[in-house]
Scaffold this motif. Structure first.
Motif, mmCIF file in Angstrom:
data_model
loop_
_atom_site.group_PDB
_atom_site.id
_atom_site.type_symbol
_atom_site.label_atom_id
_atom_site.label_comp_id
_atom_site.label_asym_id
_atom_site.label_seq_id
_atom_site.Cartn_x
_atom_site.Cartn_y
_atom_site.Cartn_z
ATOM 1 N N PHE A 103 0.979 -0.994 -0.108
ATOM 2 C CA PHE A 103 -0.050 0.034 -0.127
ATOM 3 C C PHE A 103 0.832 1.385 -0.030
ATOM 4 N N ASP A 104 1.938 1.119 0.677
ATOM 5 C CA ASP A 104 2.719 2.430 0.791
ATOM 6 C C ASP A 104 3.401 2.864 -0.484
ATOM 7 N N ARG A 105 3.385 1.850 -1.450
ATOM 8 C CA ARG A 105 3.992 2.025 -2.739
ATOM 9 C C ARG A 105 2.988 2.339 -3.817
ATOM 10 N N ILE A 106 1.693 2.340 -3.316
ATOM 11 C CA ILE A 106 0.575 2.622 -4.403
ATOM 12 C C ILE A 106 -0.138 3.952 -3.723
ATOM 13 N N ASN A 107 0.811 4.953 -4.265
ATOM 14 C CA ASN A 107 0.700 6.211 -3.512
ATOM 15 C C ASN A 107 0.459 7.450 -4.666
ATOM 16 N N ASN A 108 -0.635 7.249 -5.618
ATOM 17 C CA ASN A 108 -1.392 8.042 -6.108
ATOM 18 C C ASN A 108 -2.524 7.794 -6.835
ATOM 19 N N TRP A 109 -3.256 8.644 -7.135
ATOM 20 C CA TRP A 109 -4.534 8.231 -7.577
ATOM 21 C C TRP A 109 -4.824 7.323 -8.591
ATOM 22 N N ASP A 110 -4.130 7.404 -9.749
ATOM 23 C CA ASP A 110 -4.095 6.618 -10.756
ATOM 24 C C ASP A 110 -3.559 5.350 -10.411
ATOM 25 N N LEU A 111 -2.652 4.978 -9.634
ATOM 26 C CA LEU A 111 -1.930 3.788 -9.388
ATOM 27 C C LEU A 111 -2.889 3.201 -8.635
ATOM 28 N N ILE A 112 -4.006 3.683 -7.767
ATOM 29 C CA ILE A 112 -5.311 3.036 -7.015
ATOM 30 C C ILE A 112 -6.467 2.873 -8.206
ATOM 31 N N ASP A 113 -6.687 3.715 -8.952
ATOM 32 C CA ASP A 113 -8.113 3.774 -9.729
ATOM 33 C C ASP A 113 -7.653 2.664 -10.715
ATOM 34 N N CYS A 114 -6.556 2.418 -11.088
ATOM 35 C CA CYS A 114 -6.377 1.288 -12.471
ATOM 36 C C CYS A 114 -6.276 -0.171 -11.951
ATOM 37 N N THR A 115 -6.271 -0.020 -10.762
ATOM 38 C CA THR A 115 -5.691 -1.546 -10.133
ATOM 39 C C THR A 115 -6.644 -2.121 -9.125
ATOM 40 N N CYS A 116 -6.884 -1.292 -8.073
ATOM 41 C CA CYS A 116 -7.233 -2.001 -6.776
ATOM 42 C C CYS A 116 -8.546 -2.692 -6.802
ATOM 43 N N ASP A 117 -9.617 -2.320 -7.542
ATOM 44 C CA ASP A 117 -10.807 -2.838 -7.970
ATOM 45 C C ASP A 117 -10.918 -4.084 -8.592
ATOM 46 N N LYS A 118 -9.529 -4.288 -9.263
ATOM 47 C CA LYS A 118 -9.211 -5.497 -10.294
ATOM 48 C C LYS A 118 -8.589 -6.580 -9.632
ATOM 49 N N ILE A 119 -8.091 -6.535 -8.396
ATOM 50 C CA ILE A 119 -7.437 -7.411 -7.514
ATOM 51 C C ILE A 119 -8.030 -7.506 -6.228
ATOM 52 N N LEU A 120 -8.156 -6.543 -5.437
ATOM 53 C CA LEU A 120 -9.005 -6.454 -4.103
ATOM 54 C C LEU A 120 -10.250 -6.600 -4.081
ATOM 55 N N GLY A 121 -10.957 -6.086 -5.119
ATOM 56 C CA GLY A 121 -12.415 -6.150 -5.389
ATOM 57 C C GLY A 121 -12.847 -7.625 -5.583
ATOM 58 N N PRO A 122 -12.289 -8.266 -6.738
ATOM 59 C CA PRO A 122 -12.669 -9.815 -7.087
ATOM 60 C C PRO A 122 -12.554 -10.630 -5.960
ATOM 61 N N TYR A 123 -11.194 -10.471 -5.406
ATOM 62 C CA TYR A 123 -10.807 -11.372 -4.209
ATOM 63 C C TYR A 123 -11.839 -11.270 -3.015
ATOM 64 N N MET A 124 -12.263 -10.070 -2.630
ATOM 65 C CA MET A 124 -13.042 -9.843 -1.574
ATOM 66 C C MET A 124 -14.568 -10.312 -1.821
ATOM 67 N N LEU A 125 -14.768 -10.228 -3.207
ATOM 68 C CA LEU A 125 -16.317 -10.779 -3.643
ATOM 69 C C LEU A 125 -16.200 -12.404 -3.528
ATOM 70 N N GLU A 126 -15.030 -12.885 -3.724
ATOM 71 C CA GLU A 126 -15.011 -14.469 -3.638
ATOM 72 C C GLU A 126 -14.506 -14.755 -2.026
ATOM 73 N N HIS A 127 -14.057 -13.849 -1.423
ATOM 74 C CA HIS A 127 -13.918 -14.262 0.140
ATOM 75 C C HIS A 127 -14.427 -12.936 1.068
ATOM 76 N N SER A 128 -15.703 -13.156 1.379
ATOM 77 C CA SER A 128 -16.548 -12.105 1.748
ATOM 78 C C SER A 128 -16.078 -11.479 3.134
ATOM 79 N N LYS A 129 -15.519 -12.228 3.947
ATOM 80 C CA LYS A 129 -14.916 -12.138 5.219
ATOM 81 C C LYS A 129 -13.885 -11.075 4.951
ATOM 82 N N GLU A 130 -13.131 -10.976 3.891
ATOM 83 C CA GLU A 130 -12.029 -9.942 3.755
ATOM 84 C C GLU A 130 -12.564 -8.583 3.595
ATOM 85 N N LYS A 131 -14.026 -8.542 3.264
ATOM 86 C CA LYS A 131 -14.515 -7.087 3.324
ATOM 87 C C LYS A 131 -14.390 -6.378 4.422
#
Length: 233
Positions: A103-131
Motif C-alpha cells: 500500500f505504501d508504494r501505491i501512492n497516487n490516485w491513478d495507481l489506485i484507480d487502475c488496479t485496486c478494484d481489479k485485485i482487491l475487489g474480485p478477491y473480496m467478492l470471492e472471500h466475503s470475510k475479507e471485506k
C-alpha cells in the motif's frame, strides 16, 4: 527480464509529457504527490509492456514498486493485475496479500484507480470475510489507503452489490480531502448508472452534508431539474 523492461520504459520516455504529468499529479512540495517522478510513457504503453512481462517474478515486481519513478510502479502493478486475472485461487491469495503489503508504494490516485478494484475487489467478492478490511482502511490517516477503501468497491458495484460502497461512502462523508470527495462521488454515480433509486435514497439522506465536489460528481448524470434540486441545499 527486469532490466529489459526498464529499458523499454526508458525508451518511451518523453520529457515534455513527463513535465506535464509532474504538474497534473501534484508532485511539488506540500502537494499530495510530492516527490513523485515521471518519465512520460503513456498508460496504454505501460499496459502493453506489463502484458509482455507478465511472468516477471514477485522479487522483481517489488523492485519496480520500490522505484521512485511513477511509471515503473504503475507497470509493476499492471503486471499484478494481469497475473491475477489468470491465477489459481492460491496464486490470487498471494497477489492479493502482496498488493496489500505494498500500500505504501501505491501512492497516487491513478495507481489506485487502475488496479485496486481489479485485485482487491474480485478477491473480496470471492472471500466475503475479507471485506472487513475496508472498514479499517477507510479510517486510515493515510489518504491513499482511504481512497483504496472506496475504489475497491467498484468491483462490487459492477456485480450489483451496493451495500459496502454505501457504508464506506457514509464514513467518508466528512473526509477533508478533495480526492476522497471525487472518489466517493464517482462511486455513487456508478451505483446510479445501475440503480438510480438506490443512489437517490443515499443522497436524500446525506446530500445536505456532502461536500460540493462529492455531490457534483454523484449527480453528474441526472437531468438538469434533478441536479438543481440537489445543488440547492
Amino acid at each position: 527480464m527486469l532490466n529489459q523492461l526498464k529499458k523499454e520504459l526508458q525508451k518511451l520516455s518523453n520529457p515534455k509529457k513527463a513535465a506535464i504529468m509532474q504538474r497534473f499529479f501534484k508532485t511539488g512540495p506540500g502537494e499530495y504527490g510530492e516527490g513523485d517522478v515521471f518519465i512520460g510513457p503513456t498508460v496504454p504503453e505501460q499496459r502493453s509492456i506489463a502484458k509482455k512481462y507478465i511472468d516477471l517474478d514477485f522479487k522483481d515486481i517489488q523492485i519496480l514498486l520500490n522505484n521512485k519513478i511513477h511509471e515503473y510502479r504503475l507497470t509493476g502493478i499492471f503486471i499484478l493485475v494481469y497475473k491475477f486475472q489468470r491465477a489459481s485461487d492460491k496464486e490470487k491469495k498471494k497477489i492479493y496479500n502482496f498488493y496489500i503489503k505494498n500500500f505504501d508504494r501505491i501512492n497516487n490516485w491513478d495507481l489506485i484507480d487502475c488496479t485496486c478494484d481489479k485485485i482487491l475487489g474480485p478477491y473480496m467478492l470471492e472471500h466475503s470475510k475479507e471485506k472487513k478490511k475496508l472498514y479499517k482502511w477507510v479510517k486510515s490517516r493515510r489518504l491513499w489507503t482511504r481512497r483504496i477503501s472506496i475504489i475497491t468497491t467498484f468491483e462490487f458495484i459492477k456485480n450489483n452489490e451496493f451495500e459496502d460502497t454505501l457504508k464506506v461512502s457514509g464514513i467518508l462523508l466528512h473526509d477533508g480531502h478533495d480526492l476522497i470527495h471525487k472518489a466517493v462521488g464517482w462511486m455513487l454515480r456508478e451505483i446510479g448508472k445501475r440503480d438510480q433509486a438506490v443512489e437517490e435514497r443515499f443522497l436524500r439522506k446525506h446530500y445536505k452534508q456532502m461536500p460540493r465536489t462529492m455531490l457534483r460528481y454523484a449527480i453528474e448524470r441526472f437531468d438538469e431539474k434533478k441536479r438543481q434540486f440537489y445543488m440547492k441545499k
